[in-house]
Write a protein that holds these residues in place. Structure first.
Motif, mmCIF file in Angstrom:
data_model
loop_
_atom_site.group_PDB
_atom_site.id
_atom_site.type_symbol
_atom_site.label_atom_id
_atom_site.label_comp_id
_atom_site.label_asym_id
_atom_site.label_seq_id
_atom_site.Cartn_x
_atom_site.Cartn_y
_atom_site.Cartn_z
ATOM 1 N N ALA A 1 -3.589 4.724 -0.050
ATOM 2 C CA ALA A 1 -3.967 4.405 -1.426
ATOM 3 C C ALA A 1 -3.522 2.984 -1.771
ATOM 4 O O ALA A 1 -2.516 2.499 -1.240
ATOM 5 C CB ALA A 1 -3.342 5.401 -2.400
ATOM 6 N N PRO A 2 -4.225 2.326 -2.688
ATOM 7 C CA PRO A 2 -3.888 0.940 -3.019
ATOM 8 C C PRO A 2 -2.660 0.797 -3.905
ATOM 9 O O PRO A 2 -2.021 -0.261 -3.908
ATOM 10 C CB PRO A 2 -5.141 0.438 -3.743
ATOM 11 N N LYS B 1 0.840 -1.193 0.000
ATOM 12 C CA LYS B 1 0.000 0.000 0.000
ATOM 13 C C LYS B 1 0.881 1.251 0.000
ATOM 14 O O LYS B 1 2.098 1.179 0.179
ATOM 15 C CB LYS B 1 -0.922 0.017 1.218
ATOM 16 N N SER C 1 -4.081 9.951 3.478
ATOM 17 C CA SER C 1 -4.852 8.715 3.622
ATOM 18 C C SER C 1 -4.031 7.570 3.023
ATOM 19 O O SER C 1 -2.848 7.749 2.714
ATOM 20 C CB SER C 1 -6.219 8.846 2.923
ATOM 21 N N TRP D 1 2.673 9.639 -3.544
ATOM 22 C CA TRP D 1 2.430 8.278 -3.077
ATOM 23 C C TRP D 1 3.717 7.764 -2.439
ATOM 24 O O TRP D 1 4.752 7.647 -3.105
ATOM 25 C CB TRP D 1 2.027 7.378 -4.234
ATOM 26 N N LYS E 1 -3.170 5.836 -7.991
ATOM 27 C CA LYS E 1 -4.542 5.539 -7.582
ATOM 28 C C LYS E 1 -4.869 6.384 -6.358
ATOM 29 O O LYS E 1 -4.065 6.508 -5.431
ATOM 30 C CB LYS E 1 -4.715 4.061 -7.227
ATOM 31 N N THR E 2 -6.059 6.965 -6.344
ATOM 32 C CA THR E 2 -6.492 7.728 -5.187
ATOM 33 C C THR E 2 -7.326 6.843 -4.271
ATOM 34 O O THR E 2 -7.916 5.853 -4.720
ATOM 35 C CB THR E 2 -7.314 8.949 -5.605
ATOM 36 N N PRO E 3 -7.365 7.145 -2.974
ATOM 37 C CA PRO E 3 -8.137 6.320 -2.038
ATOM 38 C C PRO E 3 -9.602 6.222 -2.431
ATOM 39 O O PRO E 3 -10.192 7.184 -2.912
ATOM 40 C CB PRO E 3 -7.962 7.060 -0.691
ATOM 41 N N ARG E 4 -10.189 5.061 -2.222
ATOM 42 C CA ARG E 4 -11.594 4.863 -2.562
ATOM 43 C C ARG E 4 -12.465 5.529 -1.493
ATOM 44 O O ARG E 4 -12.134 5.558 -0.349
ATOM 45 C CB ARG E 4 -11.932 3.374 -2.633
ATOM 46 N N TYR F 1 -0.875 8.252 0.826
ATOM 47 C CA TYR F 1 -1.286 9.223 -0.187
ATOM 48 C C TYR F 1 -1.414 10.584 0.456
ATOM 49 O O TYR F 1 -2.151 10.764 1.429
ATOM 50 C CB TYR F 1 -2.624 8.807 -0.798
#
Length: 339
Positions: free
Chosen positions: A331-332, A104, A329, A136, A336-339, A107
């Motif tokens: 991020a995966p 992970k 937060s 990231w 990619k931004t956090p869901r 972010y």
């Protein structure tokens, strides 16, 4: 364009904190009223050139023993500001930084609005323009970091209009650039570097910071006597902003820094409901006689969420020179931004 100044945090995970620091709440309440109006004022000095913001968002893995003895007998700014800062510090200690799981990414995102001026035949246009930075950070900070910088095209007019801008050939197009670097060394330095400072903290620099608020304040003062500093105590708040807005300071260090700032003679609460892109916090400020620097902290969590600079003298009094919001937060994956 004026300088990028994100709010200006790559918070350091895995800090070893102590949430058992005791604070004499009765004593705080007793001293609050006595000190509320006893704020010392430093002489007004001519303001120097605006600083350039940190050129790279950096973070480091630091194991810092959290918790520092704090007492209201420390000299400093308004009692209200000191009580609120101590409350924020206690909240940080009660909620350790999250650990990023392998695979992970941490972010971090800054939305920064800076005032710009464009010369035109009609006398010039003044506007605030937004820049966004996303970073990231891998679970192993010595791995590869990823960064995306975006001119969003969003703008707010201070003097002028879109029509005047078009006539002058000024556009607000969206543009994006990306980069990557090992251990966050996008422009050199970074958390793995041997040296560091308030604008570019490194792991070694953070580990060497005093754990006592008064001692940390003395270091702020020492480093604030740099050549060209004509902002007095306000420069010390700027230095603290520089470190906080990188996101690199672990929770224990942030708590100590909050309490250290309580020693600023002219520190005040300038806004109890500062809105930074929808995030609401308390603005703690220092005024050099020309402009007011503010750091904004969420009173519910103690998190640093951004900064502002506001003109406090002359015909442009009250005009915002810059403001920024910050959030972090998990991020995966990169980009990619956090869901």
């Amino acid at each position: 364009m004026t300088d990028l100044r994100p709010s200006d945090d790559l918070d350091r995970a895995l800090s070893a904190l102590h949430a058992d620091v005791e604070t004499d709440s009765e004593r705080i309440q007793q001293t609050r009223a006595a000190f509320l109006d006893a704020v010392g004022q430093t002489p007004v000095q001519k303001r120097g050139p605006r600083r350039r913001w940190l050129t790279a968002a950096v973070a480091a893995l630091a194991l810092v023993a959290g918790g520092s003895i704090y007492t209201t007998t420390l000299t400093g700014g308004s009692a209200e500001a000191k009580v609120e800062l101590d409350s924020a510090a206690q909240k940080i200690a009660a909620a350790p930084d999250p650990v990023v799981a392998p695979g992970k990414y941490r972010y971090l995102v800054w939305h920064v609005w800076n005032q710009n001026f464009a010369e035109t035949p009609g006398g010039g246009l003044t506007y605030l323009q937004e820049t966004m930075r996303e970073v990231w950070v891998p679970a192993d900070i010595r791995g590869t970091w990823y960064r995306r910088d975006t001119d969003t095209g969003r703008h707010q007019w201070v003097k002028g209009s879109d029509e005047e801008a078009r006539k002058a050939g000024i556009s607000f197009d969206r543009s994006t650039s990306t980069s990557s670097a090992r251990c966050g060394a996008f422009e050199g330095g970074g958390p793995c570097a041997k040296n560091g400072g308030w604008q570019d903290p490194s792991l070694d620099w953070i580990a060497g910071l005093p754990k006592d608020p008064k001692a940390l304040f003395e270091l702020l003062k020492k480093d604030g006597t740099i050549e060209g500093n004509d902002r007095g105590e306000t420069q010390l708040l700027v230095q603290a902003q520089d470190a906080l807005r990188t996101g690199m300071l672990p929770a224990g260090t942030r708590a100590t820094l909050y309490r250290a700032l309580g020693n600023l003679n002219n520190l005040k609460i300038s806004d109890k409901a500062a809105n930074l892109d929808g995030q609401i916090g308390i603005a703690y400020s220092s005024d050099d006689g020309s402009s007011r620097e503010e750091i904004v902290i969420d009173p519910a969590t103690g998190a640093y969420i951004g900064s502002r600079e506001v003109v406090t003298s002359g015909r442009n009094r009250g005009q915002v020179l810059s403001y920024s919001s910050f959030n972090t937060s998990i991020a995966p994956a990169p980009w990619k931004t956090p869901r």
